[in-house]
Design a protein around this motif. Structure first.
Motif, PDB file in Angstrom:
ATOM      1  N   LEU A   5       2.959   9.464   8.687  1.00  0.00           N
ATOM      2  CA  LEU A   5       2.386   8.223   8.169  1.00  0.00           C
ATOM      3  C   LEU A   5       1.367   7.680   9.170  1.00  0.00           C
ATOM      4  CD1 LEU A   5       5.583   6.313   6.956  1.00  0.00           C
ATOM      5  CD2 LEU A   5       3.926   7.525   5.540  1.00  0.00           C
ATOM      6  N   THR A  29      -1.046   2.053   9.155  1.00  0.00           N
ATOM      7  CA  THR A  29      -1.005   1.134   8.009  1.00  0.00           C
ATOM      8  C   THR A  29       0.145   1.479   7.066  1.00  0.00           C
ATOM      9  OG1 THR A  29      -3.386   0.787   8.170  1.00  0.00           O
ATOM     10  CG2 THR A  29      -2.341   0.206   6.075  1.00  0.00           C
ATOM     11  N   GLU A  30       0.336   2.753   6.787  1.00  0.00           N
ATOM     12  CA  GLU A  30       1.425   3.175   5.894  1.00  0.00           C
ATOM     13  C   GLU A  30       2.786   2.881   6.527  1.00  0.00           C
ATOM     14  OE1 GLU A  30      -0.718   6.977   3.684  1.00  0.00           O
ATOM     15  OE2 GLU A  30       0.096   7.221   5.714  1.00  0.00           O
ATOM     16  N   ASP A  32       3.479  -0.831   6.338  1.00  0.00           N
ATOM     17  CA  ASP A  32       3.803  -1.170   4.955  1.00  0.00           C
ATOM     18  C   ASP A  32       5.276  -0.869   4.654  1.00  0.00           C
ATOM     19  OD1 ASP A  32       2.920  -1.918   2.191  1.00  0.00           O
ATOM     20  OD2 ASP A  32       3.544   0.150   1.794  1.00  0.00           O
ATOM     21  N   GLN A  33       5.717   0.317   4.989  1.00  0.00           N
ATOM     22  CA  GLN A  33       7.089   0.715   4.666  1.00  0.00           C
ATOM     23  C   GLN A  33       8.115  -0.014   5.524  1.00  0.00           C
ATOM     24  OE1 GLN A  33       7.700   4.939   4.180  1.00  0.00           O
ATOM     25  NE2 GLN A  33       5.788   5.173   3.039  1.00  0.00           N
TER      26      GLN A  33
END
Length: 182
Positions: free
Chosen positions: A70, A73-74, A77-78
């Motif tokens: 990831l 940013t990903e 987010d998670q």
């Protein structure tokens, strides 16, 4: 007994989560409950501490299962979604019941303040770890703490009505800002 305590706080609130109700829910005698936890405050504080530790372990395990590769940013987010769930779940609601009761109960407050300080430090450290944040960078420590404060506030806002749409909008904006700070 500890899980039954949190369940009763969540279902019935502070006033309804009596030691009698908790012992009944846990399937133990009042005598057994009193043997292990001589006061309601001792039982409640032990339950909050135990389940906060368990939830931290669950968050670590969930974060470890995030997809490999990831980007920042990903991952943000998670991880924020994972943490937001912790601040709207039964343990958070039970903890709020205890916080409100401690406001006017000096004995409970004196016992709760150091526990909450330790749990707060542990949650901060956990958040830094699961985000992969570098607190040596200026502003990162503050951004992590602002994240936790935001999640706590959004959890409180969700108590009386389902605040999911507004919470999701705010979290989407915060995730973008947080990713730039980390």
């Amino acid at each position: 007994m500890l899980e039954a305590t949190v369940d009763c706080l969540y279902r019935y609130g502070w006033s309804g989560a009596t030691t009698t109700v908790i012992a009944e829910r846990a399937g133990v005698s009042r005598g057994a409950q009193l043997h292990h936890y001589p006061t309601r405050a001792a039982l409640v504080l032990a339950a909050v501490q135990h389940l906060a530790e368990r939830r931290a372990e669950e968050i670590r395990a969930e974060a470890a299962n995030l997809a490999a590769g990831l980007d920042r940013t990903e991952r943000v987010d998670q991880v924020i979604d994972l943490l937001a769930a912790a601040f709207t779940g039964p343990l958070f609601v039970a903890a709020l019941e205890v916080w409100v009761a401690a406001r006017t109960d000096p004995e409970l407050r004196d016992a709760l303040v150091p526990l909450e300080a330790r749990v707060g430090r542990e949650m901060h450290r956990l958040t830094v770890d699961v985000l992969g944040a570098d607190e040596s960078k200026p502003g990162v420590r503050e951004a992590v703490q602002a994240t936790l404060d935001l999640l706590r506030g959004l959890g409180v806002a969700n108590l009386l009505t389902d605040d999911t749409p507004r919470r999701n909008q705010l979290l989407a904006a915060w995730k973008q800002q947080l990713a730039t700070h980390l």
